[in-house]
Design an enzyme around this catalytic site. Structure first.
Site, PDB file in Angstrom:
ATOM      1  N   GLU A 306       0.810  -1.221   0.000  1.00  0.00           N
ATOM      2  CA  GLU A 306       0.000   0.000   0.000  1.00  0.00           C
ATOM      3  C   GLU A 306       0.844   1.273   0.000  1.00  0.00           C
ATOM      4  O   GLU A 306       0.674   2.144   0.855  1.00  0.00           O
ATOM      5  CB  GLU A 306      -0.930  -0.007   1.216  1.00  0.00           C
ATOM      6  CG  GLU A 306      -1.866  -1.199   1.293  1.00  0.00           C
ATOM      7  CD  GLU A 306      -2.632  -1.256   2.606  1.00  0.00           C
ATOM      8  OE1 GLU A 306      -2.460  -0.344   3.447  1.00  0.00           O
ATOM      9  OE2 GLU A 306      -3.399  -2.209   2.799  1.00  0.00           O
ATOM     10  N   PRO A 307       1.749   1.448  -0.949  1.00  0.00           N
ATOM     11  CA  PRO A 307       2.505   2.700  -0.986  1.00  0.00           C
ATOM     12  C   PRO A 307       1.622   3.861  -1.418  1.00  0.00           C
ATOM     13  O   PRO A 307       0.710   3.706  -2.227  1.00  0.00           O
ATOM     14  CB  PRO A 307       3.588   2.423  -2.032  1.00  0.00           C
ATOM     15  CG  PRO A 307       2.948   1.437  -2.958  1.00  0.00           C
ATOM     16  CD  PRO A 307       2.092   0.562  -2.072  1.00  0.00           C
ATOM     17  N   ARG A 309       2.665   7.872  -0.369  1.00  0.00           N
ATOM     18  CA  ARG A 309       3.656   8.956  -0.395  1.00  0.00           C
ATOM     19  C   ARG A 309       4.859   8.606  -1.277  1.00  0.00           C
ATOM     20  O   ARG A 309       5.350   9.455  -2.025  1.00  0.00           O
ATOM     21  CB  ARG A 309       4.127   9.224   1.036  1.00  0.00           C
ATOM     22  CG  ARG A 309       5.104  10.364   1.197  1.00  0.00           C
ATOM     23  CD  ARG A 309       5.820  10.290   2.555  1.00  0.00           C
ATOM     24  NE  ARG A 309       4.959   9.925   3.650  1.00  0.00           N
ATOM     25  CZ  ARG A 309       4.373  10.782   4.477  1.00  0.00           C
ATOM     26  NH1 ARG A 309       4.565  12.071   4.316  1.00  0.00           N
ATOM     27  NH2 ARG A 309       3.614  10.351   5.460  1.00  0.00           N
ATOM     28  N   ARG A 345       1.288  20.323   6.167  1.00  0.00           N
ATOM     29  CA  ARG A 345       2.289  19.451   6.777  1.00  0.00           C
ATOM     30  C   ARG A 345       3.297  20.204   7.663  1.00  0.00           C
ATOM     31  O   ARG A 345       3.601  19.721   8.760  1.00  0.00           O
ATOM     32  CB  ARG A 345       3.036  18.640   5.711  1.00  0.00           C
ATOM     33  CG  ARG A 345       2.144  17.634   4.971  1.00  0.00           C
ATOM     34  CD  ARG A 345       2.957  16.662   4.119  1.00  0.00           C
ATOM     35  NE  ARG A 345       3.688  15.744   4.974  1.00  0.00           N
ATOM     36  CZ  ARG A 345       4.986  15.826   5.218  1.00  0.00           C
ATOM     37  NH1 ARG A 345       5.716  16.793   4.675  1.00  0.00           N
ATOM     38  NH2 ARG A 345       5.578  14.946   6.002  1.00  0.00           N
ATOM     39  N   TYR A 349       2.884  18.800  11.359  1.00  0.00           N
ATOM     40  CA  TYR A 349       3.919  17.844  11.758  1.00  0.00           C
ATOM     41  C   TYR A 349       5.281  18.498  12.015  1.00  0.00           C
ATOM     42  O   TYR A 349       6.229  17.793  12.374  1.00  0.00           O
ATOM     43  CB  TYR A 349       4.125  16.781  10.672  1.00  0.00           C
ATOM     44  CG  TYR A 349       2.897  15.997  10.294  1.00  0.00           C
ATOM     45  CD1 TYR A 349       2.227  15.207  11.229  1.00  0.00           C
ATOM     46  CD2 TYR A 349       2.406  16.030   8.994  1.00  0.00           C
ATOM     47  CE1 TYR A 349       1.105  14.478  10.872  1.00  0.00           C
ATOM     48  CE2 TYR A 349       1.288  15.299   8.625  1.00  0.00           C
ATOM     49  CZ  TYR A 349       0.644  14.525   9.573  1.00  0.00           C
ATOM     50  OH  TYR A 349      -0.462  13.805   9.210  1.00  0.00           O
ATOM     51  N   CYS A 380      -4.415  33.718   9.402  1.00  0.00           N
ATOM     52  CA  CYS A 380      -4.287  34.397  10.697  1.00  0.00           C
ATOM     53  C   CYS A 380      -3.907  33.407  11.798  1.00  0.00           C
ATOM     54  O   CYS A 380      -4.674  33.125  12.728  1.00  0.00           O
ATOM     55  CB  CYS A 380      -5.589  35.110  11.036  1.00  0.00           C
ATOM     56  SG  CYS A 380      -5.451  36.270  12.399  1.00  0.00           S
ATOM     57  N   GLU A 381      -2.729  32.821  11.671  1.00  0.00           N
ATOM     58  CA  GLU A 381      -2.170  31.872  12.641  1.00  0.00           C
ATOM     59  C   GLU A 381      -0.651  32.029  12.627  1.00  0.00           C
ATOM     60  O   GLU A 381      -0.048  32.066  11.550  1.00  0.00           O
ATOM     61  CB  GLU A 381      -2.496  30.422  12.257  1.00  0.00           C
ATOM     62  CG  GLU A 381      -3.953  30.063  12.267  1.00  0.00           C
ATOM     63  CD  GLU A 381      -4.381  29.374  13.544  1.00  0.00           C
ATOM     64  OE1 GLU A 381      -3.508  29.114  14.396  1.00  0.00           O
ATOM     65  OE2 GLU A 381      -5.575  29.086  13.665  1.00  0.00           O
TER      66      GLU A 381
END
Length: 450
Positions: A306-307, A309, A345, A349, A380-381
């Site tokens: 199940e690749p 990425r 990401r 992460y 706005c973060e």
């Protein structure tokens, strides 16, 4: 390669600097970043930014590396749809012989919309399959259900009985194997929500054998994502192989072993194209294949892989425009039009993505012209960033940048936070480029609320 044309860093095949088309200058020319044979700046001008661009050539090449690495054993590559679920990507992979790993009814519908015949090569994973999702998968006649709890077994049996059919089952076992990856995407320990403890598997397979509407057809496992070291895969498959032998001794016909996915990619590139640290992808997949296959020797099982990425991640970039530059004290910021809603990401992460300019000046002009900046978006973060304290070439307002290795978990995780429309997507193959998802408009966001 001479010093004039050498890129600053090693780039993913499929995305490389080349002399700008039509340039006849005898001076050292500026180089422009291309996807296959198409200049990314031209795509940005035509379709606007932020913009996702994918290389069909590179995606096919990386899939072919998987197929070659496992050619010596019966296997099916079941691409992990959650990595990038664009219909055109799914069609490309289906035409190349891929099956699919889905984790929701929506992903199953996407696979069927892309290629209905692919249903027979679909495995359905996930801890929270609903009754409606299970029913839809049974009607589609998928290959295998990767069951993750005893309760799910009961629901699957009831749904299969109602449809007067038989569901092929693989219990997803939790091998309690640690993988060196981000804790949010580690899935193989007993503390995680995924799978059933491997020590309970034989009891649950016995329950499967008690009903005529379930058939034990395989064993499934998945220990996490973005794993570079292949040793945890080997350890996991050793435990799975032992379980397969026990289950066969118990009278079960185990045809499939679903080894899951999880093979990682290198987001942070070596310092130069000649760096010995750069590992050829085919070599990396070959090492992964050896780790998976060796413990299963003699079992004569059909491998499911199940690749996600590893196939599409390096095959995509996010193009963004520099809107503003600013400085707060000694801190310098490059503000771009892409944001955390487009690529989450880094914020989610703390993930690293290479960022490079679409136009690379001659080497003589770049010496000593780097600066340390934060690359941030308009949301706005404070967490809306793509890079912090990153040494980059000097860029001006209006310049275009490419965020590399954005083909996986980029658009798939995109949102409309701050009421921001999601980007367009373009697929390039050789000299051809086509829009595969139009840019959203604000009207699209509010239509369902009227």
């Amino acid at each position: 390669m001479n010093a004039r044309s050498k890129p600053e860093i090693a780039h993913t095949p499929g995305f490389a600097y080349a002399q700008k088309e039509g340039s006849r200058s005898r001076e050292a020319p500026a180089l422009t970043l291309r996807c296959d044979e198409v200049e990314l700046a031209q795509l940005a001008q035509r379709y606007g930014t932020p913009l996702y661009v994918y290389s069909a050539t590179l995606i096919r090449r990386r899939l072919a590396s998987f197929q070659a690495a496992f050619r010596g054993v019966p296997h099916t590559i079941c691409y992990s749809v959650k990595a990038n679920s664009n219909l055109h990507i799914l069609r490309l992979l289906a035409r190349s012989g891929c099956g699919f790993d889905v984790v929701s009814g929506g992903e199953l519908e996407r696979v069927l919309a892309a290629n209905r015949a692919s249903a027979r090569r679909v495995v359905f994973s996930g801890v929270g399959k609903t009754r409606d999702e299970i029913t839809a998968a049974l009607k589609a006649k998928i290959l295998l259900f990767n069951v993750e709890s005893e309760s799910e077994l009961h629901v699957l049996r009831e749904r299969a009985a109602r449809l007067r059919t038989v569901a092929r089952v693989a219990l997803r076992v939790n091998p309690d194997v640690a993988a060196d990856t981000h804790p949010y995407i580690s899935t193989g320990l007993h503390a995680h929500k995924f799978g059933v403890p491997i020590r309970e598997a034989r009891r649950l397979y016995a329950k499967v054998a008690e009903t005529t509407h379930l058939k034990a057809a395989g064993v499934s496992v998945h220990i996490g994502s973005q794993i570079i070291d292949v040793a945890p895969f080997a350890e996991t498959m050793t435990r799975v192989a032992e379980l397969v032998r026990e289950l066969r001794d118990d009278g079960h016909t185990i045809e499939y072993v679903d080894a899951g996915g999880g093979l990682g990619i290198s987001y942070q590139k070596p310092a130069s194209a000649d760096s010995p640290a750069q590992v050829d992808f085919s070599e990396q997949v070959a090492a992964y294949a050896r780790a998976i296959i060796a413990p299963l020797q003699g079992l004569n099982v059909h491998l499911l892989l199940e690749p996600g990425r590893a196939i599409v991640g390096p095959g995509g970039v996010l193009i963004t425009s520099v809107i503003y530059r600013k400085a707060n004290g000694g801190k310098r910021f490059v503000i771009v039009d892409a944001a955390m809603n487009d690529l989450i990401r880094p914020a989610l992460y703390g993930a690293y993505h290479e960022i490079i300019p679409l136009k690379q000046p001659p080497v003589a002009e770049t010496e000593g012209s780097r600066e340390t900046v934060d690359v941030v978006g308009p949301v706005c973060e404070t967490g809306d960033f793509f890079a912090r304290d990153r040494a980059l070439p000097n860029v001006k307002e209006g310049d275009l940048l490419a965020i590399l290795d954005a083909g996986a978990y980029g658009m798939a995780l995109a949102s409309n936070y701050n009421a921001r429309p999601r980007p367009a997507e373009v697929l390039v193959s050789g000299k051809s480029a086509k829009i595969i998802r139009r840019r959203e408009k604000v009207a699209d966001l509010i239509r369902a609320e009227r």
